[in-house]
Design a protein around this motif. Structure first.
Motif, short mmCIF file in Angstrom:
data_model
loop_
_atom_site.label_atom_id
_atom_site.label_comp_id
_atom_site.label_asym_id
_atom_site.label_seq_id
_atom_site.Cartn_x
_atom_site.Cartn_y
_atom_site.Cartn_z
N VAL A 105 -47.44 12.54 -78.55
CA VAL A 105 -46.88 13.85 -78.07
C VAL A 105 -45.38 13.74 -77.90
CG1 VAL A 105 -46.94 16.09 -76.84
CG2 VAL A 105 -48.98 14.70 -76.94
N LEU A 106 -44.60 14.53 -78.84
CA LEU A 106 -43.19 14.54 -78.87
C LEU A 106 -42.90 15.88 -78.57
CD1 LEU A 106 -40.81 12.35 -79.45
CD2 LEU A 106 -41.00 13.23 -81.74
N ARG A 107 -42.03 15.99 -77.47
CA ARG A 107 -41.64 17.06 -76.98
C ARG A 107 -39.95 17.37 -76.95
NH1 ARG A 107 -39.78 20.09 -72.84
NH2 ARG A 107 -40.15 22.39 -72.78
N GLY A 108 -39.13 18.15 -77.80
CA GLY A 108 -37.81 18.25 -77.61
C GLY A 108 -37.24 19.39 -77.16
N GLU A 109 -36.12 19.46 -76.65
CA GLU A 109 -35.35 20.65 -76.20
C GLU A 109 -33.73 20.46 -76.27
OE1 GLU A 109 -35.40 23.79 -72.46
OE2 GLU A 109 -35.63 21.89 -71.99
N VAL A 110 -33.13 21.51 -76.89
CA VAL A 110 -31.82 21.48 -76.87
C VAL A 110 -31.14 22.24 -76.32
CG1 VAL A 110 -29.66 21.67 -78.50
CG2 VAL A 110 -31.77 20.60 -79.42
N LYS A 111 -30.11 22.06 -75.54
CA LYS A 111 -29.28 23.15 -74.55
C LYS A 111 -27.89 23.15 -75.28
CE LYS A 111 -32.12 22.65 -70.34
NZ LYS A 111 -32.19 22.06 -69.04
N PHE A 112 -27.43 24.17 -75.50
CA PHE A 112 -26.27 24.47 -76.05
C PHE A 112 -25.30 24.42 -74.83
CE2 PHE A 112 -28.85 27.46 -78.98
CZ PHE A 112 -28.72 26.42 -79.80
N ARG A 113 -23.93 23.96 -75.23
CA ARG A 113 -22.88 23.97 -74.05
C ARG A 113 -22.51 25.27 -73.67
NH1 ARG A 113 -17.70 20.27 -75.01
NH2 ARG A 113 -18.94 18.24 -75.22
N ARG A 160 -35.42 23.38 -87.33
CA ARG A 160 -33.94 23.84 -86.99
C ARG A 160 -32.99 22.87 -86.60
NH1 ARG A 160 -35.46 28.44 -82.71
NH2 ARG A 160 -36.93 26.98 -81.77
N LEU A 161 -33.25 21.61 -87.31
CA LEU A 161 -32.18 20.70 -87.24
C LEU A 161 -30.78 21.06 -87.59
CD1 LEU A 161 -31.51 17.66 -86.52
CD2 LEU A 161 -31.93 17.15 -89.19
N ASP A 162 -30.75 22.17 -88.42
CA ASP A 162 -29.26 22.50 -88.62
C ASP A 162 -28.69 23.54 -87.57
OD1 ASP A 162 -31.16 24.64 -88.88
OD2 ASP A 162 -29.95 25.89 -90.22
N GLN A 163 -29.19 23.83 -86.68
CA GLN A 163 -28.84 24.67 -85.50
C GLN A 163 -28.34 23.59 -84.31
OE1 GLN A 163 -31.63 27.54 -84.14
NE2 GLN A 163 -31.74 28.40 -86.05
N VAL A 164 -28.70 22.15 -84.35
CA VAL A 164 -28.19 21.27 -83.59
C VAL A 164 -26.80 21.06 -83.70
CG1 VAL A 164 -28.54 19.15 -82.50
CG2 VAL A 164 -30.56 20.42 -83.15
N LYS A 165 -25.99 21.03 -82.90
CA LYS A 165 -24.31 20.61 -83.14
C LYS A 165 -23.83 19.80 -81.96
CE LYS A 165 -24.28 24.49 -85.73
NZ LYS A 165 -24.65 23.91 -87.02
N ILE A 166 -23.09 19.18 -82.40
CA ILE A 166 -22.16 18.17 -81.56
C ILE A 166 -21.87 18.72 -80.22
CG2 ILE A 166 -20.13 16.62 -81.41
CD1 ILE A 166 -20.24 16.26 -84.36
N GLY A 167 -22.19 18.06 -79.23
CA GLY A 167 -21.73 18.63 -77.81
C GLY A 167 -23.14 19.38 -77.20
N ASN A 168 -24.10 19.65 -77.98
CA ASN A 168 -25.43 20.02 -77.35
C ASN A 168 -26.04 18.69 -76.40
OD1 ASN A 168 -26.33 21.93 -80.35
ND2 ASN A 168 -25.23 22.62 -78.69
N LYS A 169 -26.77 19.33 -75.47
CA LYS A 169 -27.39 18.55 -74.95
C LYS A 169 -28.84 18.48 -75.39
CE LYS A 169 -28.69 17.02 -70.17
NZ LYS A 169 -28.03 16.56 -68.99
N LEU A 170 -29.62 17.13 -75.39
CA LEU A 170 -30.92 16.97 -76.06
C LEU A 170 -31.79 16.17 -75.06
CD1 LEU A 170 -32.66 17.06 -78.49
CD2 LEU A 170 -31.60 14.81 -79.17
N THR A 171 -32.88 16.76 -74.75
CA THR A 171 -34.19 16.19 -73.78
C THR A 171 -35.14 16.05 -74.84
OG1 THR A 171 -32.82 17.08 -72.15
CG2 THR A 171 -35.43 16.00 -71.85
N ILE A 172 -35.74 14.61 -74.95
CA ILE A 172 -36.97 14.24 -75.50
C ILE A 172 -38.02 13.75 -74.49
CG2 ILE A 172 -37.85 12.93 -77.42
CD1 ILE A 172 -35.13 13.11 -79.08
N ASN A 173 -39.07 14.11 -74.42
CA ASN A 173 -40.07 13.54 -73.96
C ASN A 173 -41.21 12.98 -74.91
OD1 ASN A 173 -39.66 14.11 -70.95
ND2 ASN A 173 -39.30 16.14 -71.68
N GLN A 174 -41.59 11.87 -74.62
CA GLN A 174 -42.61 11.19 -75.49
C GLN A 174 -43.81 10.78 -74.56
OE1 GLN A 174 -41.65 8.46 -78.44
NE2 GLN A 174 -42.75 7.06 -77.86
N THR A 175 -45.06 11.19 -75.26
CA THR A 175 -46.20 10.77 -74.33
C THR A 175 -47.09 10.00 -75.41
OG1 THR A 175 -46.00 12.51 -72.74
CG2 THR A 175 -48.08 11.46 -72.77
#
Length: 191
Positions: A183-191, A77-92
Motif C-alpha cells: 500500500v502506497l499513500r502519498g500526499e502533496v501540500k502546497f507552500r 497528477r504529477l504535472d501539478q507537483v512543483k518545486i517547494g511542495n511538501k510530500l509525504t509518502i506512507n508505505q505499508t
C-alpha cells in the motif's frame, strides 16, 4: 524514515484474503490464519526536482538527505507537483499466510490486482494498493523434520515450520494461500 508495527491493517489483509472465496465454497472451507507480518514506513520532504518525462521526484528530507522517488504510472497528477511542495509518502507491506481445509481447496494459482484511489480535493494525493495472492497445495508433511512441502504456481518447495504443533492439522491436499499487499499513500501540500 520511521517504521512501526500495527495489527489493524493486518486484520484487514486477513479479511481481504478470505473474502475472495465464493460464498458456497466459503461455507464448506475452513480458513486458518498461520502467520502474518506488517511493516510501515514514512518518508517526508520538500520537492527539489520534478522530472515528468522519467516520472521521478527528488525530495530533501528534514535531516538534509536527498531521496529520489520513482512515481508509479497510476499517479495522474504529477504535472501539478512543483518545486517547494511538501510530500509525504506512507508505505505499508503486509503478508498473510492462511491454511485452507475442505472441498475445493488446494488450487494452484497466482492473482494480482492494483486498485488506485484518488484523494478528494485539488491537491495531488491518493492511495495505490497492489495485492498478489499465491495459492498452493500441500504435497507432503514431515513431522519428524518439521517440514511441509508445498506445490506452488511455478515450483514445489519444502519449508521448515518453526512451530511443529502447526503440522498436526496439516494434511496433503490442504490449500495454502499467501497474500501480499503493498500500500502506497502519498500526499502533496502546497507552500
Amino acid at each position: 524514515m520511521k517504521k512501526r508495527m500495527s495489527g489493524f491493517p493486518l486484520a484487514c489483509a486477513m479479511i481481504c484474503a478470505t473474502a475472495t472465496l465464493a460464498p458456497a465454497a466459503f461455507a464448506a472451507t475452513e480458513t486458518i490464519p498461520v502467520t502474518g507480518a506488517l511493516t510501515t514506513s514514512e518518508l517526508t520532504g520538500t520537492v527539489t526536482v520534478v522530472d515528468q518525462e522519467r516520472r521521478m521526484l527528488t525530495i530533501q528530507t528534514p535531516e538534509g538527505t536527498f531521496e529520489v522517488i520513482h512515481v508509479p504510472d497510476q499517479v495522474t497528477r504529477l504535472d501539478q507537483v512543483k518545486i517547494g511542495n511538501k510530500l509525504t509518502i506512507n508505505q505499508t507491506d503486509a503478508v498473510v499466510v492462511d491454511l485452507q481445509k475442505g472441498p475445493g481447496t488446494g488450487s494452484v494459482s497466482v492473482t494480482k490486482e492494483t486498485v488506485t484511489e484518488r484523494a478528494p480535493g485539488n491537491k495531488p494525493g491518493g492511495t495505490i494498493v497492489n495485492t498478489m495472492t499465491r495459492s498452493g497445495r500441500v504435497e507432503a508433511v514431515d513431522k519428524a523434520n518439521s517440514t511441509v512441502t508445498v506445490r506452488g504456481p511455478t515450483q514445489t518447495q519444502t519449508y521448515t515450520v518453526r512451530d511443529p504443533a502447526l503440522l498436526n492439522s496439516v494434511v496433503p491436499g490442504d490449500g495454502v494461500v499467501l497474500t501480499y499487499m503493498h500500500v502506497l499513500r502519498g500526499e502533496v501540500k502546497f507552500r
